[in-house]
Design a protein around this motif. Structure first.
Motif, PDB file in Angstrom:
ATOM      1  N   VAL A  79       3.604  11.387  -1.366  1.00  0.00           N
ATOM      2  CA  VAL A  79       4.558  11.056  -0.309  1.00  0.00           C
ATOM      3  C   VAL A  79       4.426  12.101   0.789  1.00  0.00           C
ATOM      4  O   VAL A  79       4.403  13.305   0.510  1.00  0.00           O
ATOM      5  CB  VAL A  79       6.012  11.050  -0.843  1.00  0.00           C
TER       6      VAL A  79
ATOM      7  N   CYS B 244      -0.704   6.194   0.212  1.00  0.00           N
ATOM      8  CA  CYS B 244       0.740   6.003   0.182  1.00  0.00           C
ATOM      9  C   CYS B 244       1.078   4.618  -0.377  1.00  0.00           C
ATOM     10  O   CYS B 244       0.456   3.620  -0.033  1.00  0.00           O
ATOM     11  CB  CYS B 244       1.313   6.153   1.588  1.00  0.00           C
TER      12      CYS B 244
ATOM     13  N   TYR C  19       7.027   2.466  -0.436  1.00  0.00           N
ATOM     14  CA  TYR C  19       6.835   3.499   0.584  1.00  0.00           C
ATOM     15  C   TYR C  19       7.261   2.962   1.947  1.00  0.00           C
ATOM     16  O   TYR C  19       7.030   1.796   2.266  1.00  0.00           O
ATOM     17  CB  TYR C  19       5.351   3.868   0.633  1.00  0.00           C
TER      18      TYR C  19
END
Length: 328
Positions: A89, A156, A203
């Motif tokens: 992240v 991600c 995400y």
């Protein structure tokens, strides 16, 4: 421990609390996961924010190092990771509300997969619309994904089996300032045997003006040219390996394509600039017989980098003209 969340941090004071708050949910036992924050030589108050959260959460691990770039920061976190799976992240992005709960439920089904690809949000919309594959439970081979046009250039929104990454010594290429995600993902594809999708919006990208991904200039192009050189070296080393050979074709093609596309957005940089910097020699690479998706474009770039460049340039020009007519 089931999951490690690795966050590289560099001068992210403005966004860091929002990022961490999205991860530390009261509904998840903190014994199940760890959050590894790597402070990569920040000069703002990021360190103070991290120390504050470390006091509140015993599962936050703080690593400090001199500034070495995002790849080295992620590698430091990955080297420390104890979770069965790892997710990356960025400090200015978030994990959407409720997504971690869904991820932990999905982990019970991930035993056979080397990586699980989830969806990501950008400007409130899903970044990928791949014909419902996120809702499937099917295990894929990398060749199926790539030849099916399911190319993922970002780490991600994907979680990786930690033992798989360690077994093949897969790490981010340190010092690479552009395209490091793409190279990592394709290296993963080279070695992977089983890939699965999960219908989770894992995400959310913070699309902010002035970020590195939105800043265009000659320095960026020079960095990308050096990235092409390094990817070419990595590709040559991997040619004799026991992975999926066709992945290496996409590895070279994608970094060249991204370089060409970015020259169109950069003033005073074009084909002649790339030619003077020797880019054309990297465009000639032997194609695998298994490579089907984008094969015609790869063959074109092999035969003539000049032709490939100006075909792409013409498509962009035509697209711009058509857009103007629609507006009118």
């Amino acid at each position: 421990m089931k999951l490690s969340v690795v966050i590289p941090v560099y001068n992210a004071e403005q966004y860091l609390a929002h990022c961490l708050d999205s991860i530390f949910s009261k509904d998840i036992d903190e014994c199940l996961f760890e959050v590894i924050c790597v402070n990569d030589g920040s000069t703002d108050n990021s360190q103070r924010v991290l120390c504050k959260y470390a006091e509140l959460h015993s599962n936050l691990i703080l690593i400090e190092q001199e500034n070495q770039g995002v790849s080295a920061a992620r590698n430091s976190g990955l080297d420390r990771a104890r979770g069965s799976y790892v997710v990356f992240v960025d400090a200015d992005d978030i994990i959407p509300l409720g997504s971690l709960q869904k991820l932990f439920a999905d982990l019970e089904l991930a035993e056979e997969a080397d990586l699980v690809i989830c969806n990501m949000l950008r400007n409130g919309s899903r970044a990928y619309d791949w014909r419902g594959v996120f809702a499937e439970r099917k295990l894929y081979q990398p060749t199926e994904l790539l030849n099916g046009g399911l190319l993922r250039g970002s780490v991600c929104g994907t979680y990786f089996k930690t033992s798989f990454l360690n077994r093949h010594n897969i790490r981010f290429l340190s010092g690479m300032r552009n395209g490091e995600d793409t190279l990592f993902m394709l290296t993963v594809m080279y070695y992977a045997d089983k890939i699965r999708f999960a219908d989770i919006d894992l995400y959310e990208v913070n699309c902010r003006e002035g970020s590195a991904s939105r800043s265009f200039g000659r320095e960026r192009i020079d960095v990308m040219i050096r990235s092409v050189e390094r990817v070419s070296m990595v590709r040559r080393k991997m040619l004799g390996g026991k992975g999926h050979r066709m992945v290496l074709d996409y590895m070279m093609y994608i970094v060249l394509l991204n370089l060409v596309k970015d020259t169109f957005k950069t003033p005073l940089v074009g084909y002649c600039y790339l030619r003077r910097n020797g880019v054309a020699r990297y465009a000639k690479f032997e194609l695998s017989a298994d490579t089907h998706f984008l094969r015609n474009k790869m063959e074109l770039i092999n035969k003539s980098f000049f032709a490939f460049y100006f075909v792409r340039r013409l498509k962009v020009a035509l697209s711009t003209i058509l857009h103007k007519f629609k507006v009118l």
